[in-house]
Design an enzyme around this catalytic site. Structure first.
Site, short mmCIF file in Angstrom:
data_model
loop_
_atom_site.label_atom_id
_atom_site.label_comp_id
_atom_site.label_asym_id
_atom_site.label_seq_id
_atom_site.Cartn_x
_atom_site.Cartn_y
_atom_site.Cartn_z
N HIS A 162 10.82 6.12 -9.42
CA HIS A 162 9.72 5.49 -8.69
C HIS A 162 9.52 6.18 -7.34
O HIS A 162 8.39 6.44 -6.91
CB HIS A 162 10.02 4.00 -8.52
CG HIS A 162 8.98 3.25 -7.76
ND1 HIS A 162 9.26 2.15 -6.99
CD2 HIS A 162 7.64 3.44 -7.63
CE1 HIS A 162 8.16 1.69 -6.44
NE2 HIS A 162 7.17 2.46 -6.80
N GLU A 202 7.79 9.51 -7.70
CA GLU A 202 6.35 9.32 -7.92
C GLU A 202 5.61 9.19 -6.58
O GLU A 202 4.51 9.68 -6.41
CB GLU A 202 6.14 8.08 -8.80
CG GLU A 202 4.72 7.59 -8.93
CD GLU A 202 4.58 6.14 -8.48
OE1 GLU A 202 3.87 5.87 -7.49
OE2 GLU A 202 5.19 5.27 -9.14
N HIS A 203 6.22 8.54 -5.60
CA HIS A 203 5.66 8.46 -4.25
C HIS A 203 5.70 9.83 -3.56
O HIS A 203 4.74 10.25 -2.93
CB HIS A 203 6.47 7.47 -3.39
CG HIS A 203 6.11 6.04 -3.60
ND1 HIS A 203 5.60 5.25 -2.60
CD2 HIS A 203 6.20 5.24 -4.68
CE1 HIS A 203 5.40 4.02 -3.05
NE2 HIS A 203 5.76 3.98 -4.32
#
EC number: 3.4.24.61
Length: 1009
Positions: free
Chosen positions: A93, A96-97
């Protein structure tokens, strides 16, 4: 047919040196498809629907950008949070940022966002268990350059250390915002039940603890590990890419080959978790879990973990089962439970998120919203579910039912309306990971083959002995000794009561009230496009105008689909006379919806949709779908409205649920902040707390029936009919309402808006405590009131906010790391113009007043930024906004929504976009600068609303949202706080009614000239 045309116009391309599968679409999509929520880089825009059936809680204003047909692209990496290393939870996650934070070719940290904003586009990304999706849209003219900038995130992202430290805070804020969500908490608890070593037990969200503090303590280099993860998993042969634009297919293929060929391919085998089967085949799974929720709710969720079902997509066994389990017509589970006053709603099936469907298992769950009485009988409720499933198992799959579902899905697929291109490409790139080439476009929606043995195999596993039971209720508080590690969810584990276990092991009796649904009479069979029976018009025209009501009409000649939209607004001055009346109106609309649930359900599943909304000034009825059978549904609704009645049991059930609904709205900082802001601005508005008090004080069934009788006796009815319907047929809809309800006209014309108070010059602050004790989340909104303005000035404000969006995100979120939700908004509050900046933050990190100071810093720097804006940059932004407004509607519903907004607000400026475009063409940079400075000068009218969470930077110490939480207390009043560090010139508001009672009111105003 349409499907054939689309299949002819797609091109599948395999770039050999990178082995990425690519789908190129030249046409606009025609498909409406959604999966569940995933972890995301940014908050989803325009996804939060207003609360249904509540007076005064609709969307306050039509704001933001029109949905448009833009060029779009989406890329899916076939790897997600399952691949997280054990020592760095949330790494997938976080990556992804991070890939968005600049690239070797385009190093500017916020450069891509800035480029898109400048050219009318947007972007986002999300992480699921086994997939990570990135998507963007932009004006076609800039699509190639945007593709090149975007591709660099997968070719050579920078991921510099400084950016890592700051973006961890955004991930942490996203986690903090997710913590008070019961859905997220239930998911985390569910994952924790998986057997050790299965990836479902991982903490996918990530936070500052797992990505910053723990790694530091354990000498783990997060920066190095991020890069390792990127090299290992962001490989071309795991990726699928979809691009959609109006260029020729050859041009798009050339661009894609040229731009994306540089994505590295490491050749490693794709991670596979398919061997980790039966993760929930453990004694801990088949128990009863009592859980303390954040919201006020009683709910029972029964869950089974089945073998993965994806390979059966041509049969869709879970879709067949959920169709029957979730049915609300005669003979259904919910129909029976509603008659017993045990349940309000039931949802059954598989949500298709990674949590519910992946390569290791598929979930089938049945979630039932219980009444107080239903909570007391939750074992009987579970038994009813098991009786229904046993009946299905004994009967076996039925071809008639399968073919009915198949026919409905076929109709919807062949005549469905287009959706936003960026949503379409996002969904399509995931489809490419899941289905073979020939089924990319259809695999998620159509039922291809009837195989009763496949359906029976899934159905026969849904037995009581394999079920997991989760009972959510505030009544569980104090009885739960366990706490889930990441979200702090309090729960207890116990065996199912022995008597029920023994019953469910036996050959228990079936319930004679439960049976399969009858044949559906609402399925459309006539798809003929009707001829015009009056002159063709570009905009709706008023074809009926009487003292009792009026009707606007437009025959569709653009989208040419056999569907229609019917909307009516039944206006009454009775609703806003008191808080008690507003509550009675809410109860009335909820009971009417309850009464219609069973008779109208067949229409609902046949793709005829209806919605009843308790508007601020009247009842809104919305009906849409295939026009062939639509009049049947509309007449059914009006019949039930005309003959409205309620039993004492249903009245008690609905009022008890409404108390929970009001409470659940109040405990969310963002909705409380909106309620406080509008209570200050809109004179004579009843707040949610006013309504909650009125409801808690007690209302009777007699008072409801008296209210409804008076409401129906005197009305003004305004309607809009659009689509494949003639003007004669349209007039019949209004006639049916008037004849059936037989009401008198209103004595005088009634405005369908509030008057707005004129704020005094200066800075006013209303600071209140959040109502969910222990929730760290705070909401800060700084609002500048402009006044009664023209359409030209409204458009200038839109342009200002568009200029503000990217720098606001860059300053307040990327650089200052104040929170996940950060955005400016152009506000039209009952006709009075303004703008605001909102930040969602946490009291564990910042005080609300620190955030306010940072907003002030941003606005000061923004003034300098627009003063230094080049003419080219200004003109580019103007052009972007013009292009957004010029783009054609993607589907009929979009056109109807825009026209209905003009009708329901009684503005009737159907060509508003054309006027706004003309205004935009006249603006200069100096107009923008002068306009902004006028709102920031000494005469500025500024209102700050702070809803303050619990944490070390505020008055209360940090807690978890379930400890001593709002879920166990009765909210009766706002707890005002005084400012502690803002300027002396700031005027605190510590009594909203006292403050507004001294202020002047603007005249009623509409932005139409």
């Amino acid at each position: 047919m349409m499907m054939k045309r689309v299949l002819m116009m797609k091109k599948n391309l395999m770039i050999t040196n990178m082995m990425m599968m690519i789908l190129i679409l030249r046409i606009m999509n025609w498909k409406n498809w959604k999966r569940g929520q995933k972890l995301g880089r940014k908050p989803l825009k325009n996804r939060s629907a207003p609360v249904q059936h509540l007076a005064g809680w609709q969307v306050e204003e039509q704001q933001g950008e029109t949905d448009t047909v833009l060029s779009a692209a989406a890329l899916c990496v076939g790897v997600g949070s399952f691949a997280d290393p054990d020592d760095l939870p949330g790494l997938a996650h976080f990556l992804e940022h991070m890939v968005f934070m600049g690239s070797l070719k385009y190093p500017d940290e916020n450069g891509f966002d800035a480029f898109l904003k400048k050219h009318g586009g947007s972007d986002n990304a999300s992480t699921d268990c086994e997939r990570t999706v990135f998507q963007f849209d932009v004006q076609r003219k800039y699509f190639k350059e945007a593709l090149d900038r975007w591709a660099q995130f997968f070719i050579h992202p920078l991921m510099i250390r400084d950016a890592i430290d700051r973006e961890v805070e955004a991930v942490d804020s996203e986690y903090q915002l997710a913590r008070p969500s019961d859905a997220n908490r239930k998911e985390m608890l569910f994952g924790s039940l998986a057997r050790p070593g299965h990836p479902m037990g991982k903490f996918f969200w990530g936070n500052a603890e797992t990505l910053k503090h723990e790694p530091k303590k354990n000498n783990i280099d997060t920066h190095a590990r991020l890069r390792e993860f990127w090299i290992r998993y962001y490989s071309a042969h795991y990726m699928t890419l979809v691009v959609q634009s109006k260029e020729t297919l050859d041009t798009l293929e050339k661009w894609v080959t040229e731009i994306f060929s540089q994505i590295p391919n490491n050749g490693f085998p794709k991670p596979n978790f398919g061997h980790l089967t039966d993760p929930f085949d453990t004694p801990a799974f088949n128990k009863l879990y009592r859980v303390v929720p954040i919201r006020k709710i009683h709910a029972l969720t029964i869950t089974w973990a089945l073998p993965p079902q994806q390979q059966h997509y041509r049969v869709k066994p879970l879709h067949y089962i959920s169709w029957l389990v979730g049915h609300e017509g005669k003979g259904s589970i919910l129909s029976y439970l509603r008659k017993k006053c045990w349940a309000l709603a039931l949802f059954g099936g598989n949500g298709e998120t990674g949590f519910e469907q992946n390569s290791t298992y598929s979930v089938f769950s049945i979630s039932i919203t219980l009444t107080d009485e239903g909570y007391a009988h939750f074992y009987e409720v579970a038994h009813t579910v098991f009786q229904y499933l046993k009946m299905l198992q004994k009967l076996g799959p039925e071809k008639r039912i399968f073919e009915e579902i198949q026919k409905i899905e076929d109709n919807e697929f062949h005549y469905q309306e287009q959706t936003d291109p960026v949503e379409y490409v996002e969904n399509m790139c995931e489809n490419m990971q899941l289905y073979p080439l020939q089924d990319f476009l259809t695999g998620d929606q159509l039922l291809f083959e009837y195989k009763p043995e496949v359906i029976a195999e899934a159905l026969n596993q849904l037995v009581p002995q394999k079920a997991n039971l989760v009972l959510l209720s505030g009544a569980n508080e104090g009885k739960c000794d366990f706490k889930e590690k990441w979200f702090g969810t309090q729960y207890s584990i116990e065996d199912v009561e022995h008597s029920w276990t023994e019953l469910w092991k036996s050959n228990f009796e079936l319930n004679p009230d439960l049976h399969l649904p009858a044949e559906n009479k609402y399925i459309a069979t006539d798809f003929t496009l009707k001829a015009f029976d009056c002159p063709e018009t570009e905009y709706p025209v008023k074809i009926v105008n009487t003292p009792q009501g009026c009707l606007w009409y437009k025959k569709d000649n653009k989208f040419k689909i056999p569907k229609a939209y019917i909307r009516f607004h039944l206006i009454s001055p009775l609703i806003q006379k008191s808080a008690g009346n507003v509550v009675l109106f809410d109860i009335f609309v909820n009971i009417l919806t309850h009464n219609l649930a069973e008779p109208a359900y067949e229409a609902d599943v046949a793709q005829l949709e209806y919605k009843l909304v308790a508007g601020e000034h009247g009842l809104i009825i919305r009906v849409k779908g295939f026009n062939h059978k639509l009049p049947l549904l509309f007449q059914l609704i009006i019949d039930y409205l005309a003959e409205f009645t309620s039993t004492p049991a249903v009245f008690t059930m609905i009022t008890e649920q409404l108390k929970k609904t009001y409470f659940n709205i109040l405990i969310k900082p963002e909705t409380l902040a909106k309620d406080v802001r509008l209570l200050i601005l809109e004179y004579a508005r009843w707040s949610m707390i006013d309504k909650y008090r009125a409801l808690m004080d007690g209302l009777s069934l007699e008072s409801l029936l008296s209210f409804v009788k008076e409401f129906k006796s005197q009305l003004f009815v305004e309607g809009l009919v659009q689509g494949n319907v003639t003007s004669t047929e349209s007039m019949d809809f209004l006639k049916y309402v008037v004849d059936k309800l037989n009401f008198m006209p209103l004595e005088q014309e009634m405005p369908v808006q509030f008057q707005v108070v004129e704020l005094p010059s200066g800075h006013h602050l209303c600071k209140v405590k959040a109502l969910n004790k222990g929730d760290a989340n705070s909401e800060v909104t700084v609002y500048y009131q402009s006044g009664t303005r023209s359409l030209r000035e409204y458009t200038l404000m839109e342009l200002l906010v568009m200029h503000m969006e990217e720098p606001c995100f860059d300053f307040l979120r990327t650089k200052q790391t104040l929170g996940y939700h950060v955005y400016p908004t152009c506000r039209n509050t009952s006709g009075i113009l303004g703008f605001s900046v909102t930040v969602g933050t946490q009291a564990t990190k910042y005080s609300s007043e620190t955030v306010e100071k940072k907003i002030e810093e941003f606005l000061s720097s923004f003034e300098e930024k627009i003063e230094n804006l080049t003419e080219d940059a200004f003109n580019t932004q103007v052009t972007a906004l013009i292009k957004l407004k010029e783009c054609e509607d993607t589907h009929l519903g979009e056109e109807v929504d825009r026209n209905w907004n003009e009708v329901v607000t009684q503005q009737y400026l159907f060509d508003r976009l054309a006027h706004e475009i003309e205004a935009l063409k006249s603006f200069s940079k100096s107009d923008l600068v002068t306009w902004f400075k006028a709102h920031r000068g000494p005469e500025s009218k500024m209102l700050s609303v702070h809803v303050v969470g619990y944490g070390k930077y505020e008055t209360e110490e940090e807690g978890t949202p379930t400890e001593d939480s709002g879920s166990s207390c009765e909210v009766m009043q706002l707890d005002y706080l005084l400012p502690s560090m803002l300027a002396n010139s700031t005027v605190p508001i510590t009594d909203i009614r006292a403050f507004t009672s001294t202020l002047s009111l603007f005249p009623y105003h509409k932005i139409v000239k």
